[in-house]
Design a protein around this motif. Structure first.
Motif, short mmCIF file in Angstrom:
data_model
loop_
_atom_site.label_atom_id
_atom_site.label_comp_id
_atom_site.label_asym_id
_atom_site.label_seq_id
_atom_site.Cartn_x
_atom_site.Cartn_y
_atom_site.Cartn_z
N ALA A 81 8.61 2.66 18.52
CA ALA A 81 8.11 2.62 17.15
C ALA A 81 7.66 1.19 16.85
CB ALA A 81 9.21 3.03 16.18
N GLU A 85 13.33 6.03 7.03
CA GLU A 85 12.32 6.70 7.82
C GLU A 85 12.75 6.83 9.28
OE1 GLU A 85 7.64 6.20 8.01
OE2 GLU A 85 8.57 5.41 6.20
N VAL A 117 11.77 6.80 12.86
CA VAL A 117 10.58 6.23 13.53
C VAL A 117 10.55 6.48 15.03
CG1 VAL A 117 10.14 4.47 11.78
CG2 VAL A 117 11.69 3.96 13.68
N GLY A 118 11.63 7.04 15.59
CA GLY A 118 11.61 7.28 17.02
C GLY A 118 12.90 7.87 17.51
N PHE A 168 6.86 18.59 17.12
CA PHE A 168 7.55 19.15 15.96
C PHE A 168 8.20 18.03 15.15
CE2 PHE A 168 11.74 20.78 14.45
CZ PHE A 168 11.26 21.52 13.39
N LEU A 169 8.90 17.12 15.84
CA LEU A 169 9.53 15.98 15.16
C LEU A 169 8.48 15.13 14.47
CD1 LEU A 169 12.13 14.87 17.84
CD2 LEU A 169 12.65 15.57 15.52
N VAL A 205 5.07 1.16 8.64
CA VAL A 205 5.19 1.82 9.94
C VAL A 205 3.80 1.98 10.54
CG1 VAL A 205 6.00 3.84 11.19
CG2 VAL A 205 7.27 3.01 9.21
N GLU A 237 9.74 19.29 25.98
CA GLU A 237 10.02 18.07 25.22
C GLU A 237 8.80 17.67 24.39
OE1 GLU A 237 11.40 14.70 27.42
OE2 GLU A 237 11.72 13.53 25.61
N GLY A 256 4.96 5.57 14.25
CA GLY A 256 6.30 6.15 14.28
C GLY A 256 6.52 6.81 15.63
N ILE A 257 6.90 8.07 15.61
CA ILE A 257 7.19 8.80 16.83
C ILE A 257 5.92 9.01 17.66
CG2 ILE A 257 7.87 11.12 17.59
CD1 ILE A 257 9.78 11.00 15.06
N LYS A 312 16.53 14.95 7.43
CA LYS A 312 15.41 14.55 6.58
C LYS A 312 15.83 14.43 5.11
CE LYS A 312 10.64 16.23 6.28
NZ LYS A 312 9.74 17.28 6.82
N GLU A 347 7.38 16.80 11.37
CA GLU A 347 8.45 16.82 10.38
C GLU A 347 8.67 15.44 9.75
OE1 GLU A 347 11.15 19.30 9.40
OE2 GLU A 347 9.28 20.36 9.68
N PHE A 348 8.43 14.41 10.52
CA PHE A 348 8.76 13.06 10.08
C PHE A 348 7.54 12.14 10.11
CE2 PHE A 348 12.76 14.84 11.46
CZ PHE A 348 13.67 14.38 10.52
N LEU A 401 15.05 12.64 23.45
CA LEU A 401 15.64 13.98 23.57
C LEU A 401 15.97 14.21 25.03
CD1 LEU A 401 12.89 15.90 21.61
CD2 LEU A 401 15.13 15.24 20.72
N ALA A 430 5.11 9.40 9.41
CA ALA A 430 5.40 8.11 8.79
C ALA A 430 4.76 8.03 7.40
CB ALA A 430 4.87 6.99 9.67
N ALA A 431 5.55 7.65 6.44
CA ALA A 431 5.07 7.57 5.07
C ALA A 431 4.89 6.13 4.61
CB ALA A 431 6.07 8.29 4.14
N SER A 432 5.69 5.22 5.14
CA SER A 432 5.66 3.84 4.67
C SER A 432 4.48 3.09 5.26
CB SER A 432 6.93 3.10 5.08
OG SER A 432 8.04 3.83 4.68
N LEU A 489 8.67 19.67 21.31
CA LEU A 489 9.72 19.20 20.40
C LEU A 489 9.30 17.91 19.72
CD1 LEU A 489 13.33 19.57 21.78
CD2 LEU A 489 12.55 19.87 19.44
#
Lengths: 326, 326
Positions: A35, B121, B123-124, A14-15, A26, A8, A29-30, B112, A18-19, B127, A21-23, A11
């Motif tokens: 969040a 976005e 954010v969380g 990886f998430l 935030v 996990e 993020g993850i 995405k 991949e994601f 899994l 935070a751009a804003s 994973l």
């Protein structure tokens, strides 16, 4: 590569990649308990926890009222660990044909009891047919000042809010056929698994008094969660084995109590570090409070987590697998 | 009583009664496309949609990229129908062993792509291992002025944003063994099911111009969704059967095109009513716009939904069951 060949944590990494935070809103993020999204005069906290039949619970031994309560409470625990106040919930239910209306009403009554106790409102959700029961709860909370996993500093003491390992023992006992209401001395451990209590009021007091530098809820077990906290804080920790709180039930019934306390998971106690400048005030407050907290170790500079055995032997404390993603 | 003996609508009513909104901030809890929570200078919109293997999709014929995109887009459709801007997503995944990493990467790439296109976005999330693949997405949006299902008034015209029934036909064709990229003339229908497009920019234009009195997204089929809108608005409707838009693909391939258009579901088009005082401006705007909208009926005082057949025969238009809760 099949999913079982990665963990996990891999994973999530990886998430995370991949994601990313751009804003600018935030803050986080993850990768923490929730969040964190910056608003005008505070922060929103967003979290989601899944509970799946035969992975996280079994219908055969989880009373529906307690399962409903647990579904929300594990999410409340995440909000609590961020120093937040839980507010709005969304409930997703995949319902198999074997579940009847009486069961569902009990489940919702339990969910509602947890919601009422924590000041949460269920505002929406989704229902579907399903082969197995699954439960997906999203919870939104608020805070003026979030407490992150990052923030712990070398020298700070590490605390946990209660005895560890009971939930994991409860899960083992239930799978062996023990049931609630049968054996008084097992009741506590079974309850801890079936009906965990999020440490919401404690978390809020700790935050109000500005005692904590970092906090996380113990869902994956002490060994793994202290590692999460240390990784986020870019430091390490020493855990003192003789200070890890073991309940009488655990000591009496578990084959290896310390193993469950370190690796068991699902305790939903808080793990936190106390700011050194606030240590004295914290201890004075603790003395007068109704809480029984346990000082279990200390943050160190070296980026590794160690278990300090009685007698002084120090060993690396590695997590032992991932219960719901093994 | 087993779950199959009651409908999703009955369950939602039960939930609605059990969890009636108590807080003054909750403008709308359970029962619209999203929950609506009043904030200082606007509203949050909260929604959650489940997608379950063998209920909403099959791994055998849903390309992972498109499934990822659909998982988010069906939620974006809910936010769009409230006149909102989607912002933050939480993703819950129950992952069976048969799913491999390449599949998961494709799924996330699709998620995405939809997120980037709509300014969302991730954010969380959470899994877990699972026996079947299941997907639970929660989405949070914002708006200054939400558009509810309630708000339609007798005399107002009813519009839909595109051809109906194609997604349902696509699902039927896929189950019969047709696949993407094999038969050019089926492509459209298969795409509509596998890769629906939420009508976000249209919804935002309609709201910016203050044209609509009520809006809902067509996830359950026209017959059922117009009923939801009418029940919330305490009125009824006449749907003109000869005005319901049927695509060439539907007319060519469906045994009963009108049945699919009325009851098919999953079109994710918008269904909305135009304020009478704004009708003229709306038509002028529509003339110059790039949208092809279809006037399919009119709101009436009588609290019933009718289908007006060619020749003038009027019959009650009843929903025909619930696809994911039958």
């Amino acid at each position: 590569m099949k999913i079982r060949e990665f963990t996990e944590a891999q994973l999530i990494n990886f998430l995370h990649d991949e994601f990313a935070a751009a804003s600018p809103e935030v803050t986080l993020g993850i990768g923490d308990d929730t969040a964190v999204i910056h608003q005008d005069d505070g922060y929103w906290l967003l979290t989601k926890d899944l509970l799946l039949e035969n992975v996280h619970f079994r219908l055969a031994f989880h009373p529906p009222f307690l399962l409903g309560r647990k579904s929300l409470n594990v999410n409340i625990s995440d909000i609590a660990a961020m120093g937040g106040r839980p507010a709005w919930a969304l409930l997703g239910l995949g319902i198999p044909k074997k579940v009847n209306l009486a069961w569902l009403k009990e489940f919702l009554a339990g969910f509602k009891a947890a919601a009422r106790e924590a000041g949460v409102e269920l505002v929406g959700g989704d229902l579907s047919r399903s082969s197995h029961l699954f439960i997906s709860v999203s919870l939104i909370g608020e805070t003026k000042s979030p407490v992150f996993r990052a923030g712990a500093k070398p020298g700070e003491f590490i605390y946990v809010s209660g005895a560890l390992g009971e939930a994991a023992l409860g899960w083992q006992l239930l799978k062996k056929g023990h049931r609630l209401g049968e054996t008084p001395e097992l009741e506590n451990c079974l309850q801890r698994f079936l009906d965990p209590t999020p440490q919401l009021s404690l978390a809020q007091e700790l935050v109000t008094h500005d005692f904590v530098s970092a906090m996380i809820d113990l869902s994956d077990g002490l060994a793994e969660d202290i590692r999460h906290l240390c990784q986020a804080s870019k430091c390490g920790a020493e855990i003192w084995s003789d200070k890890v709180p073991l309940s009488p039930c655990l000591k009496r019934w578990a084959a290896r109590p310390m193993k469950l306390a370190l690796h068991g998971g699902e305790d939903y106690q808080l793990l936190f570090t106390i700011k050194q400048a606030r240590e004295r005030s914290f201890l004075a407050w603790l003395n007068k409070s109704r809480y029984q907290l346990h000082r279990v170790g200390q943050i160190i500079k070296e980026k590794e987590v160690f278990l300090l055995r009685q007698g002084g032997r120090r060993q690396v404390l590695n997590p032992q697998g991932f219960r719901h993603f093994g």
